[in-house]
Design an enzyme around this catalytic site. Structure first.
Site, PDB file in Angstrom:
ATOM      1  N   LEU A  27       0.838  -1.205   0.000  1.00  0.00           N
ATOM      2  CA  LEU A  27       0.000   0.000   0.000  1.00  0.00           C
ATOM      3  C   LEU A  27       0.869   1.251   0.000  1.00  0.00           C
ATOM      4  CD1 LEU A  27      -2.871   1.111   0.048  1.00  0.00           C
ATOM      5  CD2 LEU A  27      -2.707   1.226   2.542  1.00  0.00           C
ATOM      6  N   LYS A  28       1.874   1.243   0.857  1.00  0.00           N
ATOM      7  CA  LYS A  28       2.796   2.386   0.910  1.00  0.00           C
ATOM      8  C   LYS A  28       3.391   2.638  -0.476  1.00  0.00           C
ATOM      9  CE  LYS A  28       7.509   3.293   2.482  1.00  0.00           C
ATOM     10  NZ  LYS A  28       7.423   4.556   3.222  1.00  0.00           N
ATOM     11  N   TRP A  87       9.416   3.885  22.353  1.00  0.00           N
ATOM     12  CA  TRP A  87       9.480   3.652  20.915  1.00  0.00           C
ATOM     13  C   TRP A  87       9.888   2.228  20.576  1.00  0.00           C
ATOM     14  CZ3 TRP A  87      11.983   9.090  19.592  1.00  0.00           C
ATOM     15  CH2 TRP A  87      11.021  10.074  19.871  1.00  0.00           C
ATOM     16  N   ASP A 124      18.594  12.337  25.935  1.00  0.00           N
ATOM     17  CA  ASP A 124      17.334  12.811  25.344  1.00  0.00           C
ATOM     18  C   ASP A 124      16.138  12.060  25.899  1.00  0.00           C
ATOM     19  OD1 ASP A 124      18.637  14.549  23.551  1.00  0.00           O
ATOM     20  OD2 ASP A 124      18.959  12.924  22.117  1.00  0.00           O
ATOM     21  N   GLU A 137       4.704  11.981  26.019  1.00  0.00           N
ATOM     22  CA  GLU A 137       3.720  11.210  25.254  1.00  0.00           C
ATOM     23  C   GLU A 137       3.401   9.875  25.916  1.00  0.00           C
ATOM     24  OE1 GLU A 137       6.026  10.903  21.662  1.00  0.00           O
ATOM     25  OE2 GLU A 137       6.232   8.757  21.957  1.00  0.00           O
ATOM     26  N   HIS A 162      16.915  16.725  26.711  1.00  0.00           N
ATOM     27  CA  HIS A 162      16.209  17.417  25.627  1.00  0.00           C
ATOM     28  C   HIS A 162      14.825  16.810  25.448  1.00  0.00           C
ATOM     29  CE1 HIS A 162      15.015  18.866  21.720  1.00  0.00           C
ATOM     30  NE2 HIS A 162      14.902  17.626  21.308  1.00  0.00           N
ATOM     31  N   GLU A 175      11.697  22.559  22.765  1.00  0.00           N
ATOM     32  CA  GLU A 175      11.113  23.215  21.600  1.00  0.00           C
ATOM     33  C   GLU A 175      10.357  24.465  22.053  1.00  0.00           C
ATOM     34  OE1 GLU A 175       9.060  20.525  19.017  1.00  0.00           O
ATOM     35  OE2 GLU A 175       7.516  22.000  18.585  1.00  0.00           O
ATOM     36  N   HIS A 235      11.513  22.367  12.118  1.00  0.00           N
ATOM     37  CA  HIS A 235      10.525  21.628  11.325  1.00  0.00           C
ATOM     38  C   HIS A 235      10.301  22.260   9.960  1.00  0.00           C
ATOM     39  CE1 HIS A 235       9.590  20.504  15.533  1.00  0.00           C
ATOM     40  NE2 HIS A 235       9.687  19.322  14.968  1.00  0.00           N
ATOM     41  N   CYS A 270      15.276  21.253  18.028  1.00  0.00           N
ATOM     42  CA  CYS A 270      15.461  19.798  18.004  1.00  0.00           C
ATOM     43  C   CYS A 270      16.656  19.488  17.115  1.00  0.00           C
ATOM     44  CB  CYS A 270      14.185  19.114  17.503  1.00  0.00           C
ATOM     45  SG  CYS A 270      14.189  17.311  17.705  1.00  0.00           S
TER      46      CYS A 270
END
Ligand code: GLN
Ligand code: ZN
EC number: 2.1.1.14
Length: 771
Positions: A26-27, A576, A614, A620, A656, A680, A709, A741
């Site tokens: 799909l990607k 992660w 970091d 999150e 950070h 940030e 960004h 960042c």
């Protein structure tokens, strides 16, 4: 097991399936379409093939009722925006001209128009596109996609259940459209939105849906009485419709709490609840409200979020308890399988014994089917599966991989003192000042420098065996030389080596830590066509040898200025990755912290005076329910301090984080006891500096003055102005100058100019300081 009516009816189902296909077809198809290499019809054909393959896979595995409408070209919340006709003004023309191109314009923007904002879907690593609503928003039903996908599945002869994002969750995930007052509450649009859902439900019924699933995960978060009232009203209204399919209201990721009695009372035919560890409390709460007499209960007993084999015996026991609480009990994964990779059986590099501990979407589907069968026909009917499962669980529980005595003994021996630096910040800062001799308003960067095509090519060549390790390392060293010499020439005060050896930082460390596994095909959608392959934190964690020391010391050998060592913190290493579920997260974090502590200490021993750890994921990972947050923050901050507290007072610890809003964790940031934090701040005009000051944050901080960004180069005066704003909140002795960042996604030309301007801005503002 006696077969009660509820058990006899038990069916197997799931709420959603990985969209990408075995080889991320799909990607690839979508990206080819974006490049104009295939047309819309070809893309649609690929998508239809993938849907068919998925449904066949589910049906062949024994799933009784397949989900439809969970497929997406980009994001299911964006699909909902289309379904309710809430296309932002700036995208209407494009959507009207070409719905598919317009859809992608909303997702990604074009030269002329900005995309919708993207943010995380609850506490997962999936990102959705935020609906933009205002008092003028008019909703119009567009059920075409839902109806078409239902028809496709039915044409294959399958029993299909469309899955929708529910109206309450949709509104709670939305934000005020540009130009709309910031205090506008999208939930006030509920009465306007419900008729649109009524229309979609009627269309789905007409297309043959017996059941429709309406997802309301927002109800597992802390909700106000007004929000709970709105939910009650929504399901009273939708339940009261006559021309509709049966409604299954689904929740996942956490316990329903106060929303449970609201939904239990609603005139809907079924509820789907999460009964995994993540939602502990649902079972008792369900019993406390007297169960769901007359309703269907779909029990999410197989985690849809982790990648571990289920404890089938324990799940059957839970299901047995639930039998007494509803009219009919079905078995499901706790949430859409979108959040796990497709198939563990294709992994060739993982030892067969360990592979048996893993369950990706296909394996989870099989577990759900086994459980439903066990529920219907009794445990004897699945005795072979249960025996194999018990053997796998036992092998995992007793493996030297999950039980390393040395790691366990070390973690058990940790004392409070290990997580506390030997001096207070005021004492340390004097020592650091003397040791480092930095100017006021010192300049630094966050770690990574642009990842050039050459570097990526070199990494690919290394993997393919076209160059050897020595050749690759020469390439990395050349890059470090360039980065160091640029920073010296530009006049940056605290240098970095640029992280050229890392493509993904978590993966980089995971590859070097014992206890982590890597997958070859374990892709999970992060957003749109971006897929990530999180490493699997499977066992006890240790660090066989230094991971970064040679790169940092090489960089230090090239300059007299201090070079900052650069590590990823324990909370981010967990956040992660796929984390083991057989011990509390805090214990896993402590093991990772001890491994990183060795690296920190080795960096110091090798002459590194500044070390950054970091923690971009600290916020999150915050639990969805406020009541669960103090417990999380306690182990998270302890893990950080354990990582960093073993150094001398004159070694400066940086951390950070990259998000502008951090009001709800400012105390935790203080508790990290880092000497310097970079954050940030450029887009929010140094809001973070004011928040730190208001909290009384006592240590040094570098609110970012360069928004990385965007390819835009900030002018010297713009950066200087942000610094002056920062100085109004943080005194010059404690203010650092840095970007928001890391720079790895930027190109060299804008990086060069931006950092030159940043250094000039620091000099300009230094000159303005009172003597
Ligand atoms: N040191 C990392 C970098 O500069 C930090 C990345 C992050 O904050 N996500 O790339
Ligand atoms: Zn960052």
């Amino acid at each position: 097991m006696t077969t009660k009516p509820a058990a006899a009816a038990a069916r197997a189902t799931v709420y959603g399936y990985p969209r990408q296909g075995q080889d991320r077809e799909l990607k690839k198809a979508i990206e080819r379409y974006w490049k104009g290499r295939v047309d819309a019809d070809a893309l649609r054909a690929t998508a239809a093939d993938l849907r068919r393959t998925n449904w066949h896979q589910l049906a062949e595995a024994g799933i009784d009722e397949v989900p439809t409408g969970d497929f997406s070209y980009y994001d299911h919340v964006l699909d909902t925006t289309v379904m309710v006709g809430a296309i932002p003004e700036r995208h209407r023309e494009a959507v009207a001209a070409d719905p598919l191109a317009g859809y992608f314009a909303m997702a990604r923007g074009t030269q002329e128009v900005a995309p919708l904002e993207m943010t995380k879907w609850f506490d997962t690593n999936y990102h959705y596109l935020v609906p933009e609503l205002g008092p003028e928003t008019e909703f119009v039903a567009d059920s075409a996609k839902q109806v078409a996908e239902l028809r496709e599945a039915r044409a294959l002869g399958l029993t299909a259940r469309p899955v929708l994002v529910g109206p309450v969750t949709y509104l709670l995930l939305a934000k005020p459209a540009p130009g709309v007052a910031a205090d506008f509450e999208p939930l006030t649009l509920l009465d306007r939105l419900l008729p649109v859902y009524a229309q979609v439900l009627a269309d789905l019924r007409a297309a043959g849906a017996e059941w429709v699933q309406v997802d309301e995960p927002a109800l597992v978060q802390d909700r106000t009485p007004a929000e709970l009232n709105a939910a009650g009203r929504a399901y009273r209204d939708l339940g009261g419709l006559t021309d509709r399919p049966k409604l299954l209201v689904a929740s996942y990721f956490d316990r329903l709490g106060d929303a449970l009695p609201v939904l239990a009372k609603a005139p809907v035919e079924g509820l789907a609840l999460d009964f995994t560890e993540a939602a502990a409390g649902n079972l008792d709460a369900l019993a406390a409200v007297g169960g769901l007499p007359g309703k269907r209960l779909v029990a999410g007993v197989v985690s849809g979020r982790n990648i571990w084999v289920n404890d089938l015996g324990a799940s059957l026991a839970t299901l047995g308890t639930l039998l007494g609480l509803a009219d009919r009990v079905d078995v499901a994964a706790s949430c859409s399988l979108l959040h796990v990779p497709l198939d563990a059986s294709v992994e060739r590099d993982i030892e067969p014994q360990i592979l048996r501990w893993l369950a990706f979407a296909r394996q989870k589907t099989a577990e759900v089917v086994t459980l439903a069968k066990g529920l219907r026909h009794g445990t004897d009917a699945v005795s072979a599966e249960l025996a194999a499962n018990r053997a796998d669980l036992a092998s995992r529980a007793t493996s030297p991989i999950t039980r390393d005595p040395a790691v366990r003994a070390r973690a058990a021996a940790v004392t409070d003192a290990d997580a506390r630096r030997s001096q207070t910040y005021p004492e340390r800062t004097a020592a650091q000042r003397a040791h480092l001799g930095l100017p006021l308003l010192p300049t630094t960067t966050i770690g990574s420098f642009p990842q050039t095509g050459e570097l990526r090519t070199a990494r690919a060549a290394l993997r393919a065996g076209r160059i050897d390790t020595a050749g690759y390392e020469e390439r990395v060293k050349a890059e470090i030389q360039e980065v160091v010499s640029f920073q010296e020439k530009t006049g940056i005060d605290v240098l970095v080596h640029g992280e050229p050896e890392r493509n993904d930082m978590v993966q980089y460390f995971a590859e070097q830590l014992t206890g982590y596994l890597a997958t070859r095909h374990g892709w999970v959608q992060s957003y749109g066509t971006r897929y990530v392959r999180p490493p699997v934190l499977a066992g006890d964690i240790s660090r066989p040898e230094p991971m970064t020391v040679r790169w940092t010391t090489y960089a230090q050998s090239l300059t007299d200025r201090p070079v900052k060592g650069m590590l990823t913190g324990p909370v981010t290493m967990l956040a992660w990755s796929f984390v083991r579920d057989d011990q509390p997260l805090g214990e896993t974090a402590r093991q990772v912290a001890l491994a990183l502590r060795d690296e920190v200490n080795d960096l110091e021993a090798a002459g590194t005076s500044v070390i950054q750890v970091d923690e971009p994921a600290l916020r999150e990972t915050l639990p969805l329910r406020a009541a669960d947050r103090p417990g999380y923050l306690a182990w998270a901050t302890e893990a950080f301090r354990l990582t960093t507290a073993g150094v001398r007072p004159d070694t400066q610890i940086h951390t950070h984080m990259c998000y502008a809003e951090f009001g709800d964790i400012v105390q935790a940031i203080d508790d990290l006891d880092a000497d310097v934090i970079s954050l940030e701040a450029a887009r929010s005009h140094m809001q973070v500096a004011r928040e730190l000051a208001a909290h009384g944050y006592p240590r040094e901080a570098g609110p970012g003055v360069y928004d990385i960004h965007s390819p835009r180069v900030p002018s010297t005066e713009e950066a200087a102005q942000l610094l002056r704003t920062g100085l109004a909140a943080i005194p010059a002795e404690r203010l650092w100058v840095n970007p928001d960042c890391g720079l790895k996604t930027r190109g060299w030309p804008e990086t060069r100019s931006s950092l030159e301007n940043l250094v000039t801005a620091a000099r300009r503002v230094r000159a303005e300081l009172p003597a």
